[in-house]
Design a protein around this motif. Structure first.
Motif, PDB file in Angstrom:
ATOM      1  N   TYR A  73       0.820  -1.211   0.000  1.00  0.00           N
ATOM      2  CA  TYR A  73       0.000   0.000   0.000  1.00  0.00           C
ATOM      3  C   TYR A  73       0.854   1.261   0.000  1.00  0.00           C
ATOM      4  O   TYR A  73       0.487   2.269  -0.619  1.00  0.00           O
ATOM      5  CB  TYR A  73      -0.941   0.004   1.210  1.00  0.00           C
ATOM      6  N   GLN A  74       1.992   1.231   0.692  1.00  0.00           N
ATOM      7  CA  GLN A  74       2.873   2.397   0.696  1.00  0.00           C
ATOM      8  C   GLN A  74       3.435   2.657  -0.701  1.00  0.00           C
ATOM      9  O   GLN A  74       3.494   3.796  -1.159  1.00  0.00           O
ATOM     10  CB  GLN A  74       4.003   2.188   1.700  1.00  0.00           C
ATOM     11  N   LYS A  75       3.834   1.579  -1.387  1.00  0.00           N
ATOM     12  CA  LYS A  75       4.355   1.750  -2.753  1.00  0.00           C
ATOM     13  C   LYS A  75       3.256   2.252  -3.670  1.00  0.00           C
ATOM     14  O   LYS A  75       3.490   3.098  -4.541  1.00  0.00           O
ATOM     15  CB  LYS A  75       4.934   0.430  -3.253  1.00  0.00           C
ATOM     16  N   LEU A  76       2.037   1.720  -3.499  1.00  0.00           N
ATOM     17  CA  LEU A  76       0.905   2.201  -4.293  1.00  0.00           C
ATOM     18  C   LEU A  76       0.645   3.678  -4.022  1.00  0.00           C
ATOM     19  O   LEU A  76       0.438   4.460  -4.964  1.00  0.00           O
ATOM     20  CB  LEU A  76      -0.341   1.382  -3.960  1.00  0.00           C
ATOM     21  N   THR A  77       0.654   4.074  -2.756  1.00  0.00           N
ATOM     22  CA  THR A  77       0.396   5.471  -2.398  1.00  0.00           C
ATOM     23  C   THR A  77       1.437   6.397  -3.011  1.00  0.00           C
ATOM     24  O   THR A  77       1.111   7.471  -3.546  1.00  0.00           O
ATOM     25  CB  THR A  77       0.389   5.633  -0.867  1.00  0.00           C
ATOM     26  N   LEU A  78       2.704   5.989  -2.933  1.00  0.00           N
ATOM     27  CA  LEU A  78       3.761   6.796  -3.545  1.00  0.00           C
ATOM     28  C   LEU A  78       3.581   6.879  -5.059  1.00  0.00           C
ATOM     29  O   LEU A  78       3.812   7.929  -5.660  1.00  0.00           O
ATOM     30  CB  LEU A  78       5.129   6.195  -3.206  1.00  0.00           C
ATOM     31  N   GLY A  79       3.156   5.771  -5.662  1.00  0.00           N
ATOM     32  CA  GLY A  79       2.919   5.769  -7.104  1.00  0.00           C
ATOM     33  C   GLY A  79       1.790   6.702  -7.494  1.00  0.00           C
ATOM     34  O   GLY A  79       1.894   7.450  -8.478  1.00  0.00           O
ATOM     35  N   ILE A  80       0.698   6.663  -6.739  1.00  0.00           N
ATOM     36  CA  ILE A  80      -0.428   7.554  -7.014  1.00  0.00           C
ATOM     37  C   ILE A  80      -0.018   9.009  -6.820  1.00  0.00           C
ATOM     38  O   ILE A  80      -0.376   9.886  -7.616  1.00  0.00           O
ATOM     39  CB  ILE A  80      -1.629   7.198  -6.117  1.00  0.00           C
ATOM     40  N   SER A 134      11.346  -5.476 -11.568  1.00  0.00           N
ATOM     41  CA  SER A 134       9.912  -5.236 -11.350  1.00  0.00           C
ATOM     42  C   SER A 134       9.668  -3.841 -10.793  1.00  0.00           C
ATOM     43  O   SER A 134       8.652  -3.214 -11.104  1.00  0.00           O
ATOM     44  CB  SER A 134       9.326  -6.301 -10.412  1.00  0.00           C
ATOM     45  N   ALA A 135      10.609  -3.335  -9.993  1.00  0.00           N
ATOM     46  CA  ALA A 135      10.472  -1.971  -9.464  1.00  0.00           C
ATOM     47  C   ALA A 135      10.607  -0.943 -10.584  1.00  0.00           C
ATOM     48  O   ALA A 135       9.842   0.035 -10.645  1.00  0.00           O
ATOM     49  CB  ALA A 135      11.513  -1.717  -8.382  1.00  0.00           C
ATOM     50  N   ALA A 186       9.735  -9.303  -2.370  1.00  0.00           N
ATOM     51  CA  ALA A 186      10.014  -7.977  -2.932  1.00  0.00           C
ATOM     52  C   ALA A 186       9.388  -7.847  -4.322  1.00  0.00           C
ATOM     53  O   ALA A 186       8.796  -6.814  -4.656  1.00  0.00           O
ATOM     54  CB  ALA A 186      11.521  -7.746  -3.008  1.00  0.00           C
ATOM     55  N   VAL A 187       9.511  -8.917  -5.120  1.00  0.00           N
ATOM     56  CA  VAL A 187       8.893  -8.896  -6.448  1.00  0.00           C
ATOM     57  C   VAL A 187       7.378  -8.823  -6.332  1.00  0.00           C
ATOM     58  O   VAL A 187       6.714  -8.072  -7.050  1.00  0.00           O
ATOM     59  CB  VAL A 187       9.306 -10.153  -7.256  1.00  0.00           C
ATOM     60  N   MET A 188       6.817  -9.609  -5.402  1.00  0.00           N
ATOM     61  CA  MET A 188       5.372  -9.625  -5.235  1.00  0.00           C
ATOM     62  C   MET A 188       4.854  -8.266  -4.751  1.00  0.00           C
ATOM     63  O   MET A 188       3.751  -7.848  -5.110  1.00  0.00           O
ATOM     64  CB  MET A 188       4.951 -10.727  -4.260  1.00  0.00           C
ATOM     65  N   THR A 189       5.642  -7.568  -3.961  1.00  0.00           N
ATOM     66  CA  THR A 189       5.262  -6.218  -3.530  1.00  0.00           C
ATOM     67  C   THR A 189       5.134  -5.299  -4.737  1.00  0.00           C
ATOM     68  O   THR A 189       4.169  -4.524  -4.852  1.00  0.00           O
ATOM     69  CB  THR A 189       6.306  -5.656  -2.549  1.00  0.00           C
ATOM     70  N   ASN A 190       6.097  -5.379  -5.649  1.00  0.00           N
ATOM     71  CA  ASN A 190       6.049  -4.536  -6.846  1.00  0.00           C
ATOM     72  C   ASN A 190       4.891  -4.915  -7.760  1.00  0.00           C
ATOM     73  O   ASN A 190       4.191  -4.040  -8.288  1.00  0.00           O
ATOM     74  CB  ASN A 190       7.377  -4.646  -7.612  1.00  0.00           C
ATOM     75  N   TRP A 191       4.676  -6.221  -7.973  1.00  0.00           N
ATOM     76  CA  TRP A 191       3.555  -6.651  -8.813  1.00  0.00           C
ATOM     77  C   TRP A 191       2.228  -6.239  -8.193  1.00  0.00           C
ATOM     78  O   TRP A 191       1.314  -5.787  -8.896  1.00  0.00           O
ATOM     79  CB  TRP A 191       3.573  -8.169  -8.992  1.00  0.00           C
ATOM     80  N   GLY A 192       2.123  -6.423  -6.875  1.00  0.00           N
ATOM     81  CA  GLY A 192       0.877  -6.049  -6.210  1.00  0.00           C
ATOM     82  C   GLY A 192       0.593  -4.565  -6.347  1.00  0.00           C
ATOM     83  O   GLY A 192      -0.532  -4.156  -6.650  1.00  0.00           O
ATOM     84  N   ALA A 193       1.605  -3.732  -6.134  1.00  0.00           N
ATOM     85  CA  ALA A 193       1.431  -2.289  -6.265  1.00  0.00           C
ATOM     86  C   ALA A 193       1.078  -1.909  -7.699  1.00  0.00           C
ATOM     87  O   ALA A 193       0.226  -1.036  -7.931  1.00  0.00           O
ATOM     88  CB  ALA A 193       2.701  -1.561  -5.821  1.00  0.00           C
ATOM     89  N   LEU A 194       1.718  -2.574  -8.681  1.00  0.00           N
ATOM     90  CA  LEU A 194       1.436  -2.274 -10.083  1.00  0.00           C
ATOM     91  C   LEU A 194       0.006  -2.648 -10.450  1.00  0.00           C
ATOM     92  O   LEU A 194      -0.706  -1.864 -11.094  1.00  0.00           O
ATOM     93  CB  LEU A 194       2.418  -3.022 -10.984  1.00  0.00           C
TER      94      LEU A 194
END
Length: 260
Positions: free
Chosen positions: A30-37, A89-90, A231-239
């Motif tokens: 969620y933090q990576k998603l928030t930063l992306g948004i 993936s990042a 770590a990869v799954m975090t990036n895929w999930g955020a994407l």
């Protein structure tokens, strides 16, 4: 990009809601998603309000790069990232966030100029900054509620998620065909078809938000001791979340801005 998700073995744990490791992992997504948004929003605002960047993005052939790069990157990842690394993936995630953010600048440009426009299907639209803000908060609220439900529900959403994935690819194919048929003079643009396609993407994305949340939750237990895969799954999930959020946002904005 779902190749990685599909390798995750399913394994529910009764005390998943109180697992500290799971909470940390989900918060990372969620933090990576928030930063992306946030980044895409800043880029959209800059592209739509800063004249030099507006001219560069929307007044040159660079517009086509911005418009089609996310799709090209997604398709390319399916063929060239069968065994993705955390770094790769990042990079993919932030590249797509950047291009999508620049493309969304068209909404801020319209809000700044106060102009109205008609979509390819003939839907009359008028935008202002308040409309964009309302669309964002509505989308964020719906996204949060759907993700929370996907996290807490005991119902297995795998069948629903599989159907939604197949349906969204089918809808993508329909949208591509619809985009070219009017250009070839085979059919007239249709506002009804445009509403149906946009609404379909938004609805299916909403379903996938809940499903993806459950997939990430269950995937964590299968990969809890594999830091690289997490770590990869975090990036895929955020994407995946980011793409779903944008699909929902565009449809909500379309409804709020419609003058029909």
């Amino acid at each position: 990009m779902n190749d990685f998700n599909s390798t995750v073995a399913r394994g529910r744990t009764m005390d998943a809601s109180i697992d500290a490791g799971l909470r940390t992992f989900m918060l990372g997504v969620y933090q990576k998603l928030t930063l992306g948004i946030a980044l895409s929003g800043l880029l959209a605002f800059a592209a739509g309000t800063w004249e030099p960047l507006t001219q560069l993005i929307f007044g040159t052939p660079l517009y086509y790069v911005v418009a089609f790069a996310p799709i090209a990157l997604i398709f390319g990842s399916m063929f060239f990232m069968k065994n993705p690394s955390p770094t790769g993936s990042a990079i993919l995630y932030w590249a797509i966030v950047t291009f999508v953010g620049l493309g969304l600048g068209v909404y801020f440009y319209m809000a700044k100029s106060g102009m109205s426009y008609s979509t390819a299907g003939g839907i009359s639209q008028a935008l202002n900054y308040m409309t964009i803000a309302k669309a964002f908060f509505i989308t964020a609220s719906a996204f949060g509620a759907l993700s929370l439900w996907g996290y807490t529900t005991k119902r297995d959403l795998s069948a629903i998620g599989s159907f939604a994935i197949m349906a969204i690819w089918a809808l993508f194919a329909v949208s591509v065909i619809y985009m070219f048929l009017p250009m070839l003079g085979i059919m007239e643009p249709s506002s009804g078809m445009e509403w149906m396609i946009s609404g379909g993407f938004a609805l299916l994305s909403a379903v996938l938000v809940a499903w993806q949340t459950q997939e990430l939750k269950e995937g964590y237990y299968s990969l809890a001791h594999d830091g690289r895969s997490l770590a990869v799954m975090t990036n895929w999930g955020a994407l995946n979340f980011f793409i779903m959020f944008v699909n929902m946002f565009r449809f909500v904005l379309m409804m709020l801005a419609s003058r029909d």
